[in-house]
Design a protein around this motif. Structure first.
Motif, PDB file in Angstrom:
ATOM      1  N   VAL A 164      84.532  34.951  57.314  1.00  0.00           N
ATOM      2  CA  VAL A 164      83.753  34.538  58.482  1.00  0.00           C
ATOM      3  C   VAL A 164      83.878  33.028  58.607  1.00  0.00           C
ATOM      4  O   VAL A 164      83.495  32.294  57.689  1.00  0.00           O
ATOM      5  N   ASP A 165      84.442  32.595  59.718  1.00  0.00           N
ATOM      6  CA  ASP A 165      84.649  31.166  59.965  1.00  0.00           C
ATOM      7  C   ASP A 165      85.376  30.509  58.786  1.00  0.00           C
ATOM      8  O   ASP A 165      84.929  29.475  58.261  1.00  0.00           O
ATOM      9  N   LEU A 188      85.479  31.133  55.761  1.00  0.00           N
ATOM     10  CA  LEU A 188      84.858  31.237  54.446  1.00  0.00           C
ATOM     11  C   LEU A 188      84.749  32.704  54.049  1.00  0.00           C
ATOM     12  O   LEU A 188      84.582  33.578  54.900  1.00  0.00           O
ATOM     13  N   ILE A 196      76.658  33.112  53.109  1.00  0.00           N
ATOM     14  CA  ILE A 196      76.026  34.024  54.062  1.00  0.00           C
ATOM     15  C   ILE A 196      76.340  33.557  55.480  1.00  0.00           C
ATOM     16  O   ILE A 196      76.132  32.384  55.791  1.00  0.00           O
ATOM     17  N   PRO A 197      76.822  34.416  56.329  1.00  0.00           N
ATOM     18  CA  PRO A 197      77.084  34.001  57.708  1.00  0.00           C
ATOM     19  C   PRO A 197      75.801  33.605  58.439  1.00  0.00           C
ATOM     20  O   PRO A 197      74.742  34.189  58.227  1.00  0.00           O
ATOM     21  N   ASP A 198      75.947  32.602  59.283  1.00  0.00           N
ATOM     22  CA  ASP A 198      74.849  32.124  60.103  1.00  0.00           C
ATOM     23  C   ASP A 198      74.776  32.964  61.394  1.00  0.00           C
ATOM     24  O   ASP A 198      75.633  33.806  61.640  1.00  0.00           O
ATOM     25  N   ASN A 233      79.301  36.595  64.369  1.00  0.00           N
ATOM     26  CA  ASN A 233      79.369  36.623  62.901  1.00  0.00           C
ATOM     27  C   ASN A 233      78.780  37.918  62.365  1.00  0.00           C
ATOM     28  O   ASN A 233      79.284  38.498  61.404  1.00  0.00           O
ATOM     29  N   SER A 292      79.974  28.035  60.247  1.00  0.00           N
ATOM     30  CA  SER A 292      78.917  28.926  60.722  1.00  0.00           C
ATOM     31  C   SER A 292      78.421  29.816  59.590  1.00  0.00           C
ATOM     32  O   SER A 292      78.054  30.966  59.812  1.00  0.00           O
ATOM     33  N   CYS A 293      78.418  29.263  58.374  1.00  0.00           N
ATOM     34  CA  CYS A 293      77.876  29.988  57.226  1.00  0.00           C
ATOM     35  C   CYS A 293      76.828  29.139  56.520  1.00  0.00           C
ATOM     36  O   CYS A 293      76.819  27.917  56.643  1.00  0.00           O
ATOM     37  N   ILE A 294      75.972  29.822  55.796  1.00  0.00           N
ATOM     38  CA  ILE A 294      74.994  29.136  54.953  1.00  0.00           C
ATOM     39  C   ILE A 294      75.423  29.390  53.512  1.00  0.00           C
ATOM     40  O   ILE A 294      75.632  30.544  53.120  1.00  0.00           O
TER      41      ILE A 294
END
Lengths: 189, 68
Positions: free
Chosen positions: A25-26, A28, A35-37, A43, B38-40
């Motif tokens: 995701v993006d 990563l 964790i995706p946002d 996402n 767009s990830c945490i």
């Protein structure tokens, strides 16, 4: 808190998105610590499990009993209860890739491009990943959103027959450190 | 019948330059939470990101570089 909170049927169902660990995701790779946002919303929605017709919450507890002498004579019994496991059981209207992966016991993601060995996974047929569960009200609004890391297993499957097959999955909570239960007005509904 | 061949003018070839691959660095998140793209990312996450992203995270004391 408004009184009608107890009288109205507010949450009528939900939508679930499940991102297995190892997805990109993006740029990563998702994992227990990545964790995706919510931005962009794709996402999560790219991994939609479809309509959730029923959500059941269950907690498994263990009791420990202690007996102590009472000051007034005899024994006094106390019970210490510990919650050891939380699960959510979802009845799904739709089938998605993780459902087929679990159903056919695949070790890898179902790609469709190359032949894969069915029922290869002889271990615990489960997929670990991030779940986003949205409880929605009758006005199509999301009233509560929860994101947790879970293990997904098929707990019940009605089979292929003349009626629509609605898979039931059990999601065992394994991490909730994200602190991401969002109250979107359910308390004031 | 006599075959005729058309002479074609040789056009100078345009040089095609490939964009340089971005330098990727491996970083470890040291803050409880950090937003990357767009990830945490939670503390302890090891991710491979561009040098610009890594510099921004390290500058904000959210991560440390551990390799390439």
């Amino acid at each position: 808190m408004a009184a009608q909170y107890y009288l109205q049927k507010r949450i009528i169902g939900g939508f679930a998105d499940f991102i297995p660990h190892g997805e990109t995701v993006d740029a990563l790779t998702t994992s227990p610590t990545v964790i995706p946002d919510d931005d962009p919303v794709e996402n999560w929605t790219d991994y939609n499990l479809g309509c959730v017709q029923d959500v059941q919450f269950d907690s498994e507890t263990e009791d420990e009993e202690d007996y102590c002498p009472a000051e007034t004579g005899g024994y006094s019994k106390t019970i210490t209860r510990t919650t050891v496991r939380d699960t959510m059981t979802l009845t799904l209207k739709d089938h998605s890739e993780p459902i087929f992966r679990l159903l056919f016991g695949l070790n890898q993601k179902l790609t469709g491009a190359t032949g894969q060995q069915p029922f290869e996974n002889l271990g615990d047929r489960e997929i670990t990943g991030w779940l986003r569960l949205r409880g929605v009200g009758s006005a199509a609004e999301a009233l509560a959103i929860v994101k947790v890391e879970v293990k997904m297993r098929i707990s019940d499957y009605p089979g292929w027959n003349q009626t629509a097959a609605k898979p039931v999955v059990e999601l065992e909570v394994i991490a909730n450190t994200l602190n991401d239960l969002t109250d979107d007005a359910i308390l004031t509904a | 019948m006599k075959k005729t061949t058309k002479k074609t003018q040789e056009q100078p070839q345009e040089e095609v330059t490939k964009p340089a691959a971005p330098v990727m660095l491996k970083v470890e998140i040291t803050a409880p939470r950090a937003k990357v793209g767009s990830c945490i990312c939670a503390k302890g996450a090891v991710i491979s990101i561009t040098k610009e992203q890594a510099d921004a995270l390290v500058g904000a004391e959210l991560a440390k570089i551990i390799g390439i």
